[in-house]
Structures are given as C-alpha cells and as structure tokens.
Scaffold this motif. Structure first.
Motif, short mmCIF file in Angstrom:
data_model
loop_
_atom_site.label_atom_id
_atom_site.label_comp_id
_atom_site.label_asym_id
_atom_site.label_seq_id
_atom_site.Cartn_x
_atom_site.Cartn_y
_atom_site.Cartn_z
N ASN A 111 5.06 9.38 -7.64
CA ASN A 111 5.02 8.51 -8.81
C ASN A 111 4.33 9.20 -9.98
OD1 ASN A 111 6.34 6.45 -7.49
ND2 ASN A 111 4.47 5.32 -6.97
N ALA A 112 3.26 9.94 -9.68
CA ALA A 112 2.50 10.61 -10.74
C ALA A 112 3.36 11.62 -11.48
CB ALA A 112 1.27 11.29 -10.14
N VAL A 113 4.21 12.33 -10.74
CA VAL A 113 5.10 13.30 -11.38
C VAL A 113 6.03 12.59 -12.35
CG1 VAL A 113 7.00 14.91 -10.97
CG2 VAL A 113 5.00 14.95 -9.48
N LYS A 114 6.59 11.46 -11.92
CA LYS A 114 7.51 10.70 -12.78
C LYS A 114 6.77 10.15 -14.00
CE LYS A 114 10.71 9.31 -9.12
NZ LYS A 114 11.29 8.15 -8.39
N TYR A 115 5.56 9.63 -13.78
CA TYR A 115 4.81 9.07 -14.90
C TYR A 115 4.54 10.14 -15.96
CZ TYR A 115 3.83 5.09 -11.83
OH TYR A 115 3.94 4.00 -11.01
N GLN A 116 4.16 11.34 -15.51
CA GLN A 116 3.87 12.40 -16.48
C GLN A 116 5.13 12.82 -17.22
OE1 GLN A 116 1.66 15.74 -15.00
NE2 GLN A 116 1.86 16.90 -16.90
N GLN B 186 0.84 -1.19 0.00
CA GLN B 186 0.00 0.00 0.00
C GLN B 186 0.88 1.25 0.00
OE1 GLN B 186 -2.97 -0.07 3.06
NE2 GLN B 186 -3.51 -2.20 2.70
N LEU B 187 0.58 2.16 -0.89
CA LEU B 187 1.36 3.39 -1.02
C LEU B 187 0.67 4.54 -0.29
CD1 LEU B 187 2.28 3.28 -4.82
CD2 LEU B 187 3.57 2.40 -2.89
N THR B 188 1.47 5.44 0.26
CA THR B 188 0.90 6.65 0.86
C THR B 188 0.51 7.61 -0.25
OG1 THR B 188 3.03 7.80 0.96
CG2 THR B 188 2.46 6.38 2.83
N ARG B 189 -0.25 8.63 0.11
CA ARG B 189 -0.63 9.63 -0.90
C ARG B 189 0.61 10.35 -1.42
NH1 ARG B 189 -6.19 12.79 -0.85
NH2 ARG B 189 -6.71 10.60 -0.98
#
Length: 322
Positions: A23-28, A14-17
């Motif tokens: 991760n979202a920054v890296k994905y973008q 389980q990941l924290t917010r």
C-alpha cells in the motif's frame, strides 16, 4: 471464545506487513503527483515501525498512563458504536494513543490531516505537551469531500477519484462525481483562484448545467496530473464515448488463453472484476456488454473470435480481448 475473538477482530481488518508495504508504494506513487519526494526540500517518508517495534511493554504502559479510558472513548466513532451496541476492539481503542505518540517520535511541530483525524491529532498534541516540556504542536484540519447528504467521497463509498488513474479514467471518474460535491472539489482539490470557485458556485445555484461544470473540473484534474494535451484528449474521448455513444479509438488490448471462457472468469482475467461475486454482481446490474450486447447470464460462456471482442463495464471501462 475463539469465534468471539474472530468476530471482534472483524471490526477493523488487520493488514500484514507485506500488505502495508504494498500500500505504501501505491500511496507514494499517487502522492508524487502533488508532493515532491526528490530534489530540494523533498518530502521524507517515515515508518512508525522504527519506534514501535523497539518499544518495551513498560514504556508503552507509561505512555498509556498519560491518558484515560474515558478520554479514549470520547472519539465520535467509538461513541457511535457504543450507541449501536457494536463491539470496539481493544486494539482499536489504543489507536489514538499509538498515532498520538507518532507526533512525539517525529518531534512534530505541525500536523495536517482530514477532519476525521482530529481526535487522533489532538491526542498527539496532548502527548507532545506532556512529554516534551510543554512544547506546542499545532493541528491543521482539512474538510473531507462529501456531497450534500454528507456521503463521503472515497474508496469505501465506491465513488473515489484515483490520483493514479490514467487520463481518460481520471476524467471519467470526475464526471461520475455527485453534482453536490463539484464546488468543494474545485476549492479543495485544484489550484484555481477562489474567484473561479465562486463563479462555479453561482453557475450551479443559478441553474447552470452541472455536466458542463464537471467537464471543466475533470479537465482540470487531468491537466494537473498529466498536462493540457492529455486533458484535451480525455475531454474529446469522453464526448465521443459517452455523449455520442461511440466506442473510443484507443482501447487496451488483453490476450487470454482459450477461445471459450465463462464470462465471470473472463472479467477477472482482464481486470474488470476482482472476484466471481464481483463479476456476477456487475452482470446482474446489467453493467457488462460484449460488442455492445448486454450480458444477462452470469453463467454464460463467451466465444472469442479471431478478431477479438470488446468488453464494456459500466460507462467508462473498455477492453479489447483477443
């Protein structure tokens, strides 16, 4: 009971917010090489916390009433776990329903995803039809990259090609791909014409050298991300470093404090290892060289002279340490 709960939650970390946001920054950043996030017809990023944070329990139970436990357990991954007697967390069992409702919340017309997500995407199709007056949501799947044995190409297998990698590393990662996945990479990951893909297939099945074909693939990966000049430089650097066994001209230089450091600490500090256990494992596999000399002792202390040293990890990674 507490230990059993901890064991159960290990089935999926389980990941924290904060983890998710990072991760979202890296994905973008990585996706920006193939998707435009500004200008005309820009892609929009949505976070499902927009609807899930506000959903009452009553509403969630109403959503679950639209499917059955048997339907959720049909997922291949769950069937495999049941056969092996492995636990399935209740939170994992709910995941297809959660992802399925995302389609409703975004009023989705078409969803595109890897073939491993087919079940979840079809769950969304069911929900859209039941909750939006029989509206049809279409699902498009794309095959996952895998070698001839079925082994996936990706982070979990340690054989991924990173969109965010610098040109020479991107080239090297492509060269490290299994021979059996080259044709699929040309077909699924590049924009070359299908005639070219068929030529590659014939070349490999006809006894052609896979290395030569992978050189073309690696150059195409770099060209798509960084342009023709970067692709040519990366090819030249690869030939010099790995075919002629020379040290590349351009090496990242990193400064460390102190003249003597334990090798495991040094690898971590310069970014060539994520932990001491990772460093020891690499050393045990004879994957670390200092100025061309293989390091065999994970407890060794490295003395850094004034001119610095060159650390090599595996075949692709070089760092000059001063």
């Amino acid at each position: 009971p507490i230990q059993e709960l901890r064991d159960l939650t290990r089935t999926r970390k389980q990941l924290t917010r904060e983890d998710v946001n990072a991760n979202a920054v890296k994905y973008q950043e990585q996706a920006s090489s193939v998707i435009r996030f500004d200008g005309p017809n820009a892609a929009t990023i949505r976070r499902n916390s927009e609807w899930w944070d506000e959903m009452p329990v009553k509403r969630f139970l109403e959503l679950l009433s639209l499917t059955t436990a048997q339907r959720l357990l049909e997922r291949d991954m769950f069937q495999e776990r049941l056969k092996k007697g492995e636990p399935i967390g209740a939170h994992e069992l709910m995941y297809p329903a959660l992802q399925g409702y995302d389609s409703v919340a975004m009023d989705m017309d078409v969803e595109i995803g890897g073939s491993d997500q087919t079940f979840n995407m079809l769950m969304g199709r069911d929900y859209v039809g039941k909750m939006q007056n029989n509206k049809e949501k279409f699902v498009i799947t794309v095959p996952l990259l895998a070698d001839a044995s079925g082994k996936k190409i990706g982070k979990s297998e340690g054989n991924m090609v990173e969109l965010g990698a610098m040109p020479e590393n991107l080239f090297g990662q492509a060269m490290a791909l299994p021979d059996g996945v080259v044709v699929a990479c040309f077909e699924q990951c590049t924009s070359v014409p299908m005639d070219k893909v068929e030529d590659v297939r014939k070349q490999l099945t006809g006894g052609g050298n896979p290395r030569d074909v992978k050189m073309e693939l690696a150059a195409e990966f770099v060209r798509m991300r960084y342009g023709v000049e970067a692709a040519n430089r990366s090819r030249d650097a690869f030939v010099k470093t790995f075919q002629k066994h020379e040290v590349p001209d351009e090496i990242v230089t990193k400064k460390v404090k102190g003249k003597k450091l334990r090798i495991t600490d040094l690898l971590i500090e310069v970014g060539l290892a994520t932990s001491k256990s990772d460093a020891r494992r690499t050393i045990e596999q004879k994957g670390v060289k200092i100025d061309g000399r293989v390091i065999n002792d994970s407890d060794a202390t490295i003395e850094i002279p004034k001119a610095g040293v060159i650390i090599q990890k595996g075949k692709r990674y070089f760092v000059r340490v001063v």
